[in-house]
Design an enzyme around this catalytic site. Sequence first.
Site, PDB file in Angstrom:
ATOM      1  CG  HIS A  87      -7.864  26.801   3.295  1.00  0.00           C
ATOM      2  ND1 HIS A  87      -8.398  27.620   2.331  1.00  0.00           N
ATOM      3  CD2 HIS A  87      -7.447  27.613   4.305  1.00  0.00           C
ATOM      4  CE1 HIS A  87      -8.301  28.883   2.744  1.00  0.00           C
ATOM      5  NE2 HIS A  87      -7.736  28.903   3.932  1.00  0.00           N
ATOM      6  CG  ASP A 105      -3.222  23.646   0.558  1.00  0.00           C
ATOM      7  OD1 ASP A 105      -2.206  24.370   0.674  1.00  0.00           O
ATOM      8  OD2 ASP A 105      -4.338  23.953   1.029  1.00  0.00           O
ATOM      9  CD  GLN A 112      -0.929  26.939   7.762  1.00  0.00           C
ATOM     10  OE1 GLN A 112       0.017  27.192   8.507  1.00  0.00           O
ATOM     11  NE2 GLN A 112      -1.875  27.820   7.531  1.00  0.00           N
ATOM     12  CE  LYS A 138      -2.100  31.262   5.318  1.00  0.00           C
ATOM     13  NZ  LYS A 138      -3.063  30.162   5.162  1.00  0.00           N
ATOM     14  CB  CYS A 161     -10.983  28.862   5.064  1.00  0.00           C
ATOM     15  SG  CYS A 161     -10.782  30.632   5.114  1.00  0.00           S
TER      16      CYS A 161
HETATM   17  C1  LIG Z   1      -3.910  29.988   4.160  1.00  0.00           C
HETATM   18  C2  LIG Z   1      -4.181  28.692   3.507  1.00  0.00           C
HETATM   19  C3  LIG Z   1      -4.607  28.644   2.173  1.00  0.00           C
HETATM   20  C4  LIG Z   1      -4.883  29.893   1.372  1.00  0.00           C
HETATM   21  O1  LIG Z   1      -3.708  30.603   1.136  1.00  0.00           O
HETATM   22  P1  LIG Z   1      -3.740  32.102   0.562  1.00  0.00           P
HETATM   23  O2  LIG Z   1      -2.326  32.345   0.173  1.00  0.00           O
HETATM   24  O3  LIG Z   1      -4.161  32.960   1.702  1.00  0.00           O
HETATM   25  O4  LIG Z   1      -4.639  32.148  -0.587  1.00  0.00           O
HETATM   26  C5  LIG Z   1      -4.783  27.407   1.599  1.00  0.00           C
HETATM   27  N1  LIG Z   1      -4.560  26.266   2.286  1.00  0.00           N
HETATM   28  C6  LIG Z   1      -4.146  26.275   3.575  1.00  0.00           C
HETATM   29  C7  LIG Z   1      -3.906  24.979   4.273  1.00  0.00           C
HETATM   30  C8  LIG Z   1      -3.957  27.485   4.222  1.00  0.00           C
HETATM   31  O5  LIG Z   1      -3.557  27.493   5.492  1.00  0.00           O
END
Ligand SMILES: *Cc1c(COP(=O)(O)O)cnc(C)c1O
Length: 405
Positions: free
Chosen positions: A122, A199, A202, A225, A363
């Site tokens: 992302h 990260d 998800q 999320k 993104c």
């Molecule tokens: C949504 C997302 C982000 C960003 O998260 P925010 O809380 O909206 O800043 C980063 N990495 C992944 C894989 C995402 O799906």
Amino acid sequence: MTFDVDVIRAQFPILSREINGRPIAYLDNAASAQKPQAVIDALTRQMSHSYANVHRGLHTMANETTEAYEGARAKVAAFLGAPKPNNIVFTKGATEALNLAAYGLAHEIKPGDEIIISQMEHHSNIVPWHFLRERYGAVIKFIPVTEAGELDLEAFKSLLSVKTKIVSVVHMSNVLGTINPVKQMGEWAHAAGAIFIVDGTQAAVHMPIDVLDLDVDLFCMTGHKLYGPSGIGALYGKADMLSRMQPFNGGGEMIEDVYEDRVTYNDPPHKFEAGTPPILQAIGLGAAIDWYRQFDPQDIHLHEMAVYHHALDGLRSINSFRLIGDAKEKGSVLAFNLEGAHAHDVAQILDKYGIAVRAGQHCTQPLMESRGIHSTARASFGIYNTLDEADRLIEGVKKAATFLS
Ligand SMILES: *Cc1c(COP(=O)(O)O)cnc(C)c1O
């Protein structure tokens, strides 16, 4: 608690809404998820019963609010398997968590130091590292992604060297749905002497997380999320990592002492939480975690994947349908294109039938470029989606395919 999707749906007031005369089929959970009544109630209760600033007062409501805020930190820690609440820094989302990681470690970067990320990141796990490239001379290396949508692990191993300072990879892709073998990757990264960052934005929504078992140095997640409020996320860090990192915002609460000629910092995580934090959002995230943890993660996974496979089986009967991301290990994200049609047009047609999907680059511009595409449509399934909604998606895409061909 037994898993009954109708009972779960009834807890989300927004799901009884209609869009364009049809019941909403909300299939955009990878962008942001809806909120259960338990989260709405927790926020209302806090605002109508006990609210004050945290960490400062000696009065009753200041103490109660501080307890609720710090209690939310403990819930995030338990959710991620962190040893202590103090391993958790509240941020405004995953993006801010990754920016904090990059900023916090920038002082350790020398020109020529290498940072390895992947082509499926992302933008929030790409751009902060570009800052270190632009400002400190770091070199960014990308792990390639195979046709099926998996990381090329042999290529990853050959990128690792004594120059590797940081490896930062996504646990579950927000486009391909791929679940990466981050535990194995972390072992290789650590063997090369690198800091390992994940990260988990998800992944934290779709699979149990144990940061100790994964042995990650830093791990980020986001509240919005995970059926919680927007404006809140978290960075987990090993204690020594958080001590090594420099603070990113200066101000109240993050200091120990401030003099005219010097300043000393509070201990982590407070060192990273300058000013009034997102108090209500953090408490709302705690409520979302309590709500979510009443279910067995395996039940959630099986349900979401059943909806995913049902949708995919139906969509595959459409001639122009192309699935983007067919990894062996994947979650409930279904990115696709209809050959000859623009993803935006597909999403707009689906909206007419009350079906919410996302279309665009998600993104992930380097991922799109690596596959020679500009955009995709994406249906992403959450805890409350149903087989009936999958059927509506299939019907809607069939109509779009006829209309746009
Ligand atoms: C949504 C997302 C982000 C960003 O998260 P925010 O809380 O909206 O800043 C980063 N990495 C992944 C894989 C995402 O799906």
